[in-house]
Design a protein around this motif. Structure first.
Motif, PDB file in Angstrom:
ATOM      1  N   ALA A  57       1.069  -1.048  -0.333  1.00  0.00           N
ATOM      2  CA  ALA A  57      -0.102   0.249   0.051  1.00  0.00           C
ATOM      3  C   ALA A  57       0.900   0.819  -0.400  1.00  0.00           C
ATOM      4  O   ALA A  57       0.114   2.280  -0.796  1.00  0.00           O
ATOM      5  N   ILE A  58       2.484   1.778   1.072  1.00  0.00           N
ATOM      6  CA  ILE A  58       2.675   2.483   0.652  1.00  0.00           C
ATOM      7  C   ILE A  58       3.456   2.689  -0.551  1.00  0.00           C
ATOM      8  O   ILE A  58       3.377   3.549  -1.066  1.00  0.00           O
ATOM      9  N   THR A 114       4.879  10.244  -5.211  1.00  0.00           N
ATOM     10  CA  THR A 114       6.733   9.934  -3.120  1.00  0.00           C
ATOM     11  C   THR A 114       5.858  10.949  -2.743  1.00  0.00           C
ATOM     12  O   THR A 114       4.769  11.880  -2.736  1.00  0.00           O
ATOM     13  N   THR A 115       5.484  10.098  -1.660  1.00  0.00           N
ATOM     14  CA  THR A 115       5.444  10.353  -0.599  1.00  0.00           C
ATOM     15  C   THR A 115       5.741  10.021   0.853  1.00  0.00           C
ATOM     16  O   THR A 115       7.429   9.669   0.636  1.00  0.00           O
ATOM     17  N   PRO A 116       5.502  11.572   1.949  1.00  0.00           N
ATOM     18  CA  PRO A 116       6.639  11.302   2.923  1.00  0.00           C
ATOM     19  C   PRO A 116       7.044   9.638   3.778  1.00  0.00           C
ATOM     20  O   PRO A 116       7.755   9.505   4.268  1.00  0.00           O
ATOM     21  N   LEU A 117       5.809   9.418   3.592  1.00  0.00           N
ATOM     22  CA  LEU A 117       5.734   7.559   4.918  1.00  0.00           C
ATOM     23  C   LEU A 117       6.573   7.061   3.783  1.00  0.00           C
ATOM     24  O   LEU A 117       7.373   6.207   4.342  1.00  0.00           O
ATOM     25  N   GLN A 118       6.916   6.990   2.175  1.00  0.00           N
ATOM     26  CA  GLN A 118       7.637   6.323   1.580  1.00  0.00           C
ATOM     27  C   GLN A 118       9.278   6.426   1.816  1.00  0.00           C
ATOM     28  O   GLN A 118      10.319   5.621   2.182  1.00  0.00           O
ATOM     29  N   ALA A 119       9.256   7.730   2.397  1.00  0.00           N
ATOM     30  CA  ALA A 119      10.574   8.435   3.032  1.00  0.00           C
ATOM     31  C   ALA A 119      11.479   7.537   3.653  1.00  0.00           C
ATOM     32  O   ALA A 119      12.300   7.014   4.797  1.00  0.00           O
ATOM     33  N   LEU A 120      10.090   8.058   5.162  1.00  0.00           N
ATOM     34  CA  LEU A 120       9.886   7.530   6.441  1.00  0.00           C
ATOM     35  C   LEU A 120      10.677   5.552   6.266  1.00  0.00           C
ATOM     36  O   LEU A 120      10.550   5.095   7.087  1.00  0.00           O
TER      37      LEU A 120
END
Length: 967
Positions: free
Chosen positions: A850-851, A868-874
């Protein structure tokens, strides 16, 4: 609220010598004696030799659709109801009898079975919407022991109500009541009455909503012509000549119901209504000759010749190779089509990609995994013209290829390991379809065979048992259709079949066929009749039952045994189920006995209960001596179906012969066919005259090489889809696909050996300015790794990717299934195998997938979005899985060398398939030194410092764009 109300009129008969059956007896099951159709009806309450079981109900306010005479209306709306209702007549003479039923509904649709003498005469009857009624039958029967029994069986939560019983003797035709016809030739006085009293009212109050000039014709009813009045609308006949009380138009004018009031805002004067009543009594004389019904039908009729001229429906033909100015640039035909478009736009193609970038691109493209440094070095060292062709062949021969490209197909067919109902029951056998798809890609099963097996593999047989088993497993494609709700007896199978048709249309034809379920497709030439012609094929197919909240056990799976052992296998299964039921019943009886037992006997009963429950549980866990496939089979009853008006099973229309889409010729299943039609359907889809399968699949193959299809909407080649950027190239690929034996691997070679595929990603300023989205392919599009490739790469780098066969998921045993909509099945099973083998739930996406934009398992995913989301980087910074893999990767680097430069160089080779540049090595050393200084200040030992600094450096590399993007 009261559910289905069934007026049951039994026409039972004794032998006759005459040409017509003779009226014998009639009963009003919950009302007084009355006269209907000239025959005397008795009240069942005092009738001799009659037994009725059920509760009583009456509602004389419900508006019947269509209206009928007053006495019959009174009888219908007074009923005996229940989930099981029986009406038994005694002292019936021997001989032939006939049974008719009048069925109606006062609320919401109910489904139930109707039986005569314990024999089902109509299974799964749909009662319809409020007010609907139908006359069913005749059903012939004979008295049994001087009795005739009529029953209605509904689900435990449903209800069926029987209102009346009418008895006729003999097997000959039951005489029909004479009905007044519509007046064909009005007299002068009748014409004058119509012109003075009726036409002006129709024009003033009805034409806006019920004429051929209406923007939208309400209720399918036209009142601007005699033809429209005679035809009626969606709810039935407009009027009954000679009988105002049984005429819908009169009830509408009287505002009998809020839902049926014309005009809707204000009732017309009493004298106007009286005029209409007089007109109906005359036989509705109407001098209007224009046929507006035919005019409307002609207006809405599809021009099939024009429809077939849509670009994607046109026959396939090899296009001419376009001329290009730079004749030295193309290396195969694909390049001619691409370069011609670029030159027309006055653009130039980019330079070729370097070898490290190209092998990294190709390896991820075909296997979803990174190349090893040794593979990269070998490719760089190979200076032969066939160097890249050798790489492609090696990758296509790898078992990893099928895992990569099988996942693309699983996206399209919305694969899931659970059913999708409210409780999302697990399907332990579903993985075998997934494995079949992967194996099919690995062995390069021709695409036409790939299609046939998934639609009708169980009907195709095989050269041996194993081939037959595999083809049966392929029909897991249909079996994997989504399930809905929690009910059993009245399970909404029409929704599961819609899901099947929806996916079949999108996957194989690139068309949204399901949009024709409730009405003709608004944009594409697909009719409602086409939809229900396909519906009949799947209605005639037996789907496996996955288990659901109210019926938790699987059933109707297909045993994988030799043909001569099928009966034996089914008998063994039935015997097992019988023994399981016996053991369960014994445990249940002991549990009930304990509730009533005296205290001094409870201890002994507890021991007996524990033993009984253990025996039942142990038996449930005992495997059968053969395997079952979650696959489809032919249904016992194979038949055409009726159109469901507005998509509602409670509103059946005309029956439609099973056939293919009319726009492609509409080939029909023979009238005497004894099959579901699935094998014929596969043939119709793949017919030479149908260009869509080749176009659609060629587009999908191109899409997964370049990140976007030539048609950007891979599931929609209709008018709502986007047009092809290179239509001639698409046709060239489709023609080649067929000509090369529908070989997907041959298409990979064709595409990947083009100069277009081997371009670099750096386009010049003109190309970027004039073609910002790179539709013309002046350079190779820079692509981000998908979710599976990122996870699989992390496992590869950590050295713990498990490449052994995956097999089944560790679902709980079926004996422990107790999932409900409030306690649905939910699980995440950790594994180090490739991501294609992750357990996929239909109503709950895997948290990792899902991420990173994984496929939606509840619907076809033609192309994955890229977010491209902050969640992916985190996630890449903090997730425990990433930390573990980075630790393992760091240990690999430390084991490789004690020198930081060598470690950094090795990290770049493994991560990016290239050598590190001098500035990158310098930056890496500076990072390690800075990390070591900080760790030293924290009091760590030298060994810990080396470990943790390498660990931190690897995590930093994981967050570089180059890690998740392909050049």
């Amino acid at each position: 609220m009261r559910s289905a109300l069934i007026c049951v009129c039994l026409l039972l008969a004794a032998p006759l010598m005459g040409a017509e059956a003779v009226f014998y007896r009639a009963l009003n099951l919950n009302g007084s004696a009355l006269t209907i159709g000239g025959h005397a009806w008795e009240s069942a309450a005092g009738a001799k030799d009659v037994k009725v079981s059920g509760k009583t109900f009456e509602n004389q306010k419900v508006l019947l659709k269509p209206p009928t005479d007053t006495a019959r209306t009174q009888m219908i709306r007074s009923s005996v109801w229940g989930s099981k209702v029986d009406v038994e007549l005694g002292n019936v003479p021997s001989g032939e009898f006939q049974v008719f039923l009048y069925v109606w509904e006062d609320n919401n649709n109910e489904r139930f079975d109707l039986l005569v003498n314990e024999r089902v005469v109509m299974a799964g009857f749909e009662s319809g919407t409020a007010g609907m009624w139908k006359k069913l039958g005749p059903w012939p029967c004979e008295s049994v022991g001087g009795k005739i029994k009529v029953s209605a069986h509904a689900a435990s939560h449903g209800a069926a109500n029987l209102s009346g019983l009418e008895i006729w003797s003999g097997g000959a035709a039951v005489p029909k009541l004479a009905k007044m016809p519509f007046v064909e030739t009005p007299t002068a006085d009748q014409i004058a009455f119509f012109e003075a009293k009726i036409r002006p009212v129709l024009v003033e109050h009805c034409d806006k909503c019920h004429s051929a000039k209406s923007e939208k014709i309400k209720g399918g009813l036209l009142l601007d012509s005699r033809a429209g009045v005679v035809k009626g609308g969606d709810t039935g006949p407009t009027l009954t000549p000679g009988d105002p009380a049984a005429s819908l138009i009169i009830q509408a004018l009287r505002h009998t119901s809020e839902d049926l009031a014309m005009p809707p805002k204000k009732m017309l004067p009493a004298q106007v209504i009286a005029d209409f009543e007089a007109w109906v009594r005359m036989g509705a004389p109407d001098p209007r000759t224009e046929n507006t019904v035919a005019a409307v039908q002609a207006k809405s009729t599809i021009d099939w010749s024009k429809a077939r001229d849509w670009w994607s429906f046109r026959p396939l033909a090899a296009p001419h190779l376009p001329a290009v100015q730079n004749a030295q640039w193309p290396v195969n035909d694909i390049d001619h089509f691409v370069l011609a478009k670029l030159e027309a736009a006055k653009l130039k193609p980019a330079a070729a990609a370097d070898k490290p970038a190209l092998i990294r691109r190709a390896t991820y493209d075909l296997t979803g995994l990174p190349p090893t440094p040794e593979e990269v070095a070998a490719f760089i060292a190979d200076s032969s013209p066939q160097a890249f062709a050798h790489v492609i062949d090696r990758l296509l021969d790898s078992p990893r290829y099928g895992e990569r490209w099988g996942r693309h197909w699983l996206d399209v067919v919305r694969y899931a390991d659970t059913a999708g109902d409210n409780s999302d029951y697990p399907i332990p056998q579903m993985h075998r379809y997934r494995d079949w798809v992967i194996a099919a890609f690995n062995r390069d099963l021709p695409y036409d065979e790939f299609v046939r097996d998934q639609i009708a593999g169980d009907l195709r047989g095989g050269a041996n048992d194993e081939e037959r088993y595999q083809r049966t497993l392929a029909t897991g494609y249909i079996a994997n259709s989504r399930r809905f709700g929690s009910r059993v007896e009245d399970y909404p199978q029409h929704l599961t079949i819609e899901d099947t048709i929806d996916n079949l249309g999108r996957s194989f034809l690139g068309l949204t066929v399901n949009c024709a379920r409730c009405h003709d497709h608004k944009f594409d030439p697909i009719t409602t009749q086409d939809y229900y012609a396909l519906y009949g094929i799947f209605h005639s197919t037996r789907y496996p039952w996955p288990g659901i909240e109210l019926d938790k056990k699987q059933r109707d799976l297909v045993p994988l045994v030799p043909v001569d052992k099928i009966a034996e296998a089914e008998a063994a299964r039935a015997a097992r189920e019988k023994e399981q039921a016996r053991l369960d019943k014994a445990a249940k009886s002991l549990k009930e006995e304990m509730k009533q037992a005296a205290p001094d006997k409870k201890k002994a009963l507890e021991a007996s209960l524990a033993a009984a429950e253990k025996a039942a549980k142990d038996f449930a866990r005992r495997p059968l001596p053969f395997e079952y496939a979650y696959a489809v089979a032919e249904a016992k009853k194979r038949e055409d179906v009726a159109v469901q008006q507005k998509g509602d099973p409670a509103k059946p229309g005309d029956t439609v012969r099973r056939h293919f889409l009319t726009v492609f010729g509409g080939a029909e299943l023979p009238a005497n066919s004894q099959t579901s039609g699935r094998e014929q359907l596969a043939g119709w889809i793949l017919a030479k005259e149908n260009p869509l399968p080749a176009r659609v699949m060629a587009n999908r193959i191109w899409q997964h090489h370049f990140g976007r299809g030539i048609v950007p909407t891979p599931n929609d080649f209709g008018k709502q889809g986007k047009p092809a950027t290179h239509p001639e190239l698409l046709d060239y690929l489709a023609v080649q696909f067929r000509a090369r034996g529908w070989s997907v691997k041959a298409m990979h070679r064709l595409i990947m050996l083009s100069r277009t595929y081997q371009l670099g990603t750096a386009r010049d300023e003109d190309a970027v300015a004039h073609d910002p989205t790179n539709e013309l392919l002046a350079g190779f599009p820079r692509l981000r790794l998908d979710a599976e490739s990122i996870r699989d790469t992390l496992l590869t780098l950590g050295g713990n990717l498990d490449l052994t066969p995956a097999g089944a998921h560790p679902f709980p045993p079926q004996s422990e299934w107790n999932f409900t909509q409030h306690n649905a099945f939910k699980a995440v099973y950790e594994t180090n195998r490739r991501s294609v083998y992750l357990m996929t739930q239909r109503i709950q996406r895997h948290p990792y997938l899902a991420i990173f934009d994984g496929a939606d398992p509840s619907a076809s995913t033609p192309a994955r979005p890229t977010s491209t989301t902050p969640l992916q980087a985190l996630y890449l910074l903090n997730d425990p899985f990433v930390h573990e893999q980075s630790r393992r990767f760091a240990e690999r680097l430390r084991s490789f060398s004690s020198d930081d430069t060598a470690r950094i160089q090795r990290a770049y080779e493994l991560l990016f398939a290239r050598a590190a540049q001098a500035d990158e090595i310098a930056a890496g050393k500076a990072f390690l030194a800075n990390a070591a200084r900080q760790l030293r200040e924290d009091g760590m030992s030298a060994a810990q410092i080396d470990t943790e600094s390498q660990h931190a450096y690897v995590r930093a590399l994981f967050r570089l764009n180059e890690f998740v993007y392909l050049d």
